[in-house]
Design an enzyme around this catalytic site. Sequence first.
Site, mmCIF file in Angstrom:
data_model
loop_
_atom_site.group_PDB
_atom_site.id
_atom_site.type_symbol
_atom_site.label_atom_id
_atom_site.label_comp_id
_atom_site.label_asym_id
_atom_site.label_seq_id
_atom_site.Cartn_x
_atom_site.Cartn_y
_atom_site.Cartn_z
ATOM 1 N N GLU A 143 0.828 -1.212 0.000
ATOM 2 C CA GLU A 143 0.000 0.000 0.000
ATOM 3 C C GLU A 143 0.864 1.265 0.000
ATOM 4 O OE1 GLU A 143 0.487 -2.220 2.251
ATOM 5 O OE2 GLU A 143 0.279 -1.496 4.306
ATOM 6 N N CYS A 165 16.405 -6.682 0.444
ATOM 7 C CA CYS A 165 16.546 -7.890 1.274
ATOM 8 C C CYS A 165 17.882 -8.555 1.024
ATOM 9 C CB CYS A 165 15.418 -8.851 0.992
ATOM 10 S SG CYS A 165 15.535 -9.513 -0.654
HETATM 11 P P1 NAD Z 1 5.759 -6.098 5.159
HETATM 12 O O1 NAD Z 1 5.865 -7.476 5.676
HETATM 13 O O2 NAD Z 1 5.417 -5.013 6.121
HETATM 14 O O3 NAD Z 1 4.630 -6.022 4.010
HETATM 15 C C1 NAD Z 1 4.615 -6.926 2.936
HETATM 16 C C2 NAD Z 1 3.177 -7.098 2.476
HETATM 17 O O4 NAD Z 1 2.410 -7.657 3.544
HETATM 18 C C3 NAD Z 1 2.492 -5.804 2.067
HETATM 19 O O5 NAD Z 1 1.716 -6.022 0.921
HETATM 20 C C4 NAD Z 1 1.631 -5.474 3.280
HETATM 21 O O6 NAD Z 1 0.459 -4.766 2.948
HETATM 22 C C5 NAD Z 1 1.278 -6.840 3.831
HETATM 23 N N1 NAD Z 1 1.089 -6.819 5.298
HETATM 24 C C6 NAD Z 1 1.715 -6.001 6.174
HETATM 25 N N2 NAD Z 1 1.285 -6.267 7.432
HETATM 26 C C7 NAD Z 1 0.388 -7.272 7.337
HETATM 27 C C8 NAD Z 1 -0.388 -7.991 8.297
HETATM 28 N N3 NAD Z 1 -0.321 -7.718 9.601
HETATM 29 N N4 NAD Z 1 -1.210 -8.958 7.858
HETATM 30 C C9 NAD Z 1 -1.286 -9.247 6.546
HETATM 31 N N5 NAD Z 1 -0.574 -8.600 5.590
HETATM 32 C C10 NAD Z 1 0.256 -7.623 5.981
HETATM 33 O O7 NAD Z 1 7.115 -5.778 4.379
HETATM 34 P P2 NAD Z 1 7.586 -4.407 3.749
HETATM 35 O O8 NAD Z 1 7.939 -3.468 4.848
HETATM 36 O O9 NAD Z 1 6.646 -3.959 2.699
HETATM 37 O O10 NAD Z 1 8.909 -4.878 2.986
HETATM 38 C C11 NAD Z 1 10.165 -4.956 3.603
HETATM 39 C C12 NAD Z 1 10.450 -6.362 4.083
HETATM 40 O O11 NAD Z 1 10.379 -7.277 2.987
HETATM 41 C C13 NAD Z 1 11.850 -6.532 4.646
HETATM 42 O O12 NAD Z 1 11.785 -7.343 5.787
HETATM 43 C C14 NAD Z 1 12.612 -7.228 3.532
HETATM 44 O O13 NAD Z 1 13.730 -7.993 3.942
HETATM 45 C C15 NAD Z 1 11.541 -8.103 2.990
HETATM 46 N N6 NAD Z 1 11.852 -8.526 1.631
HETATM 47 C C16 NAD Z 1 12.264 -9.808 1.453
HETATM 48 C C17 NAD Z 1 12.605 -10.238 0.186
HETATM 49 C C18 NAD Z 1 13.054 -11.639 -0.034
HETATM 50 O O14 NAD Z 1 13.151 -12.020 -1.185
HETATM 51 N N7 NAD Z 1 13.322 -12.430 0.991
HETATM 52 C C19 NAD Z 1 12.524 -9.362 -0.904
HETATM 53 C C20 NAD Z 1 12.086 -8.065 -0.696
HETATM 54 C C21 NAD Z 1 11.750 -7.661 0.591
#
Ligand code: NAD
Length: 495
Positions: free
Chosen positions: A176, A281
């Site tokens: 979002e 990441c």
């Molecule tokens: P996030 O976990 O906050 O959000 C990811 C998605 O989950 C979003 O679409 C969000 O709307 C949804 N979300 C958030 N809270 C939620 C909840 N309580 N219940 C259900 N859905 C929910 O992650 P972010 O801050 O957007 O991204 C950064 C994170 O992603 C970092 O930890 C990074 O390491 C990780 N990441 C990992 C990889 C990988 O390949 N391992 C790649 C890119 C990013």
Amino acid sequence: MKRIGHWLDGEEVAGTSGKSGPVYDPAVGHVQAQVAFASLDEVDAAVASAARAGKSWSQSSLSRRAEILFKFRELLDHHKADLAKVLTSEHGKVLSDAMGEISRGLENVEFACGIPHLLKGEYSEQAATGVDVYSIHQPLGVVAGITPFNFPAMVPIWMLANAIACGNTFVLKPSEKDPSSSLFLARLLKQAGLPDGVLNVINGDKLVVDRLIEHPEVRALSFVGSTPIAKYIYENGTRQGKRVQALGGAKNHMVVLPDADVAMAADAAVSAAYGSAGERCMAISLVVAVGGVADPLVAAIEARLDRIKVGPGTEAHNEMGPLITREHRDRVASYLEGAPREGATVVRDGRQHGIPGDGFFLGVSLVDHVKPGTRMYTDEIFGPVLGVVRVDTYEAALALINSHEFGNGTAIFTRDGGAARRFQKEVDVGMVGINVPIPVPVSYYSFGGWRASLFGDHHMYGPEGVKFFTRTKVVTSRWPDPSTSKIDLGFPRNR
Ligand code: NAD
């Protein structure tokens, strides 16, 4: 104020729930748009649209799917500068990073263009007399992807290219915080000839995700984001009987052995730690300096920091943009506040950056003498903060990496092939670089970490992506020899 809606049944639609969230321009710190948060009915409408479209898409020929993907590849390449502007405006990363992100996404589309080859099954002729056995790979049905803010174009492409190439229909729930690139991709796919409903983009928050988890028509969930949410999606999705791949957070160590080329290692550490403001990441967040290399290495990294131009991503000379939100910037900065109390030395404090305005900036930061067990060592900081841990031996470096919560990526810098070879064998991490700081696999391999960096059995994209988005059927068939047929088929009789 600009309003961002959803992509439903082949067109952009406004949200109807009345709920929305702010989308910032992180470089100036102001809200630039409101993104609609879907209601349960809107999520159900997206899944129903995907289910309808799946009836014919799952039957489409492989050559048609490949043709659409080839067209999509051309359109994406043609429009990449425009998409990069969208990325920079909502995410903040500099335009060159945004272009790099799109290039890595393009690779995944190119891989998926090979779908006629990728879906070939196996065939065993004459497994028993007159019996052949063969496998076929079929789509799952409606599959959903939930993506993070940090790669708002590449990660959706990681998922959707293979998902639709395999004959599934895809419901995407982007972050979002920067939702517009997903809608951009949806428009290009329509232009490429993708039938309506094969891709739906539904914006929103936890409500949307929870509905996708529980919706009986959604067969699989592909997730990339932070570890707590990855675990949540994995546990709840599998409880619903769904196939789930959930990629989580990271804390990537880069080991520098005493024989390494210090200048090369310092260049690598700087680009891998501060590129995209450390919001990757696969960013290097800890350098593990072995033995006497520590002092010259820290000096070489520090010497490079003044050259990194920090500022709005839209200005071509800048190399590092702002962080995604004010709260996240302040959270990252809090590690610099806490570092001295944890026994570490702040060599460069990015809180003193001198960039005017309200943008969510933090300068490059370097912290030496980070102690294992402290927050600075254990937490995923996800910002432009590079820590240095000093150890005496290779074994000590390896033990640190192998006992860390995360096992996403790692790297070793050395001139000794034998040392590198031992490291690649002994390190418990999913992606390993040898004199390569960010070893993101090319699209014809697959991407995935170990331990808390991935929940599920399949890595993302590449061959494992194709496996994740298909299920295999094995056929055992028996056909009697035509010479024994009761009807004369023209074969010599052989009774
Ligand atoms: P996030 O976990 O906050 O959000 C990811 C998605 O989950 C979003 O679409 C969000 O709307 C949804 N979300 C958030 N809270 C939620 C909840 N309580 N219940 C259900 N859905 C929910 O992650 P972010 O801050 O957007 O991204 C950064 C994170 O992603 C970092 O930890 C990074 O390491 C990780 N990441 C990992 C990889 C990988 O390949 N391992 C790649 C890119 C990013």
